[in-house]
Motif scaffolding. Structure first.
Motif, mmCIF file in Angstrom:
data_model
loop_
_atom_site.group_PDB
_atom_site.id
_atom_site.type_symbol
_atom_site.label_atom_id
_atom_site.label_comp_id
_atom_site.label_asym_id
_atom_site.label_seq_id
_atom_site.Cartn_x
_atom_site.Cartn_y
_atom_site.Cartn_z
ATOM 1 N N ALA A 108 0.814 -1.223 0.000
ATOM 2 C CA ALA A 108 0.000 0.000 0.000
ATOM 3 C C ALA A 108 0.845 1.269 0.000
ATOM 4 O O ALA A 108 0.340 2.348 -0.308
ATOM 5 N N GLN A 109 2.119 1.159 0.303
ATOM 6 C CA GLN A 109 2.928 2.349 0.531
ATOM 7 C C GLN A 109 3.089 3.241 -0.687
ATOM 8 O O GLN A 109 3.302 4.441 -0.539
ATOM 9 N N ASP A 110 2.957 2.703 -1.887
ATOM 10 C CA ASP A 110 3.060 3.524 -3.101
ATOM 11 C C ASP A 110 1.725 4.118 -3.538
ATOM 12 O O ASP A 110 1.699 5.013 -4.376
ATOM 13 N N LYS A 111 0.621 3.621 -2.990
ATOM 14 C CA LYS A 111 -0.694 4.064 -3.475
ATOM 15 C C LYS A 111 -1.580 4.698 -2.410
ATOM 16 O O LYS A 111 -2.567 5.339 -2.745
ATOM 17 N N VAL A 112 -1.272 4.503 -1.150
ATOM 18 C CA VAL A 112 -2.097 5.037 -0.067
ATOM 19 C C VAL A 112 -1.355 6.187 0.596
ATOM 20 O O VAL A 112 -0.204 6.047 0.981
#
Length: 193
Positions: A108-112
């Motif tokens: 999730a770190q690249d999108k959230v």
């Protein structure tokens, strides 16, 4: 010192939610402009909202009053390959907890993203879907913003309280009697207001 955590399972993934503030966060009175108490969205309400919103990897989902981020993480993990998400939280303590939890979900770190911000001043022009939990006074403050989003084709799910001036397309009662209201452009009525 790291904050104690609780775990919540989403399919094959486990999110670890911080349950206390870390030493870097000062507990205190609620910030001025406080528009909703912390009330974690239960799993049945999450599922109802996700079903209503019909999210895909093409969506840009905003969670207004995101608390500890649990709905955004559930949404991200419900879509194969994830989707772009932005959580907006006014209370610094919960914003920090979102960041702590994000560190436990590498995909999730690249999108959230999470913003420590006021929903009243948040730009929603790129939103295609919105999940919102605010008290009625807070919903009234952002009523026109939400109406504008619907005019652009955005879909909105509101947890517990209905959006002023709109007719929900669908309302589901969840465990404990809480409601999730769903809105799309047809909620604006004849002529789109």
């Amino acid at each position: 010192m790291s904050a104690p955590r609780t775990e919540e399972k989403y399919g094959d993934s486990v999110a670890r939610f911080a349950t206390e503030a870390s030493d870097s966060i000062v507990e205190g009175s609620k910030p001025q402009g406080y528009l909703a108490p912390f009330n974690p969205t239960d799993v049945t309400a999450q599922q109802a909202a996700l079903s209503m919103l019909g999210l895909s990897s093409e969506d840009m989902l905003y969670d207004l009053g995101c608390g500890d981020g649990r709905f955004l993480f559930a949404a991200f993990l419900s879509v194969e390959g994830g989707l772009n998400c932005i959580g907006v939280e006014f209370d610094r303590i919960y914003y920090e907890r979102c960041l702590t939890t994000l560190s436990t979900i590498p995909p999730a770190q690249d999108k959230v993203q999470f913003h420590h911000a006021d929903v009243c001043t948040t730009d929603l022009t790129d939103a295609t879907a919105i999940f919102v939990y605010l008290v009625p006074a807070g919903l009234k403050l952002i009523q026109e913003k939400l109406h504008d989003c619907l005019r652009r084709g955005c879909r909105i799910a509101s947890y517990m309280f209905s959006v002023p001036g709109l007719t929900p397309v669908k309302t589901d009662s969840t465990k404990g009697g809480c409601k999730v209201h769903f809105y799309d452009s047809s909620s604006l009525g004849v002529g789109g207001e």
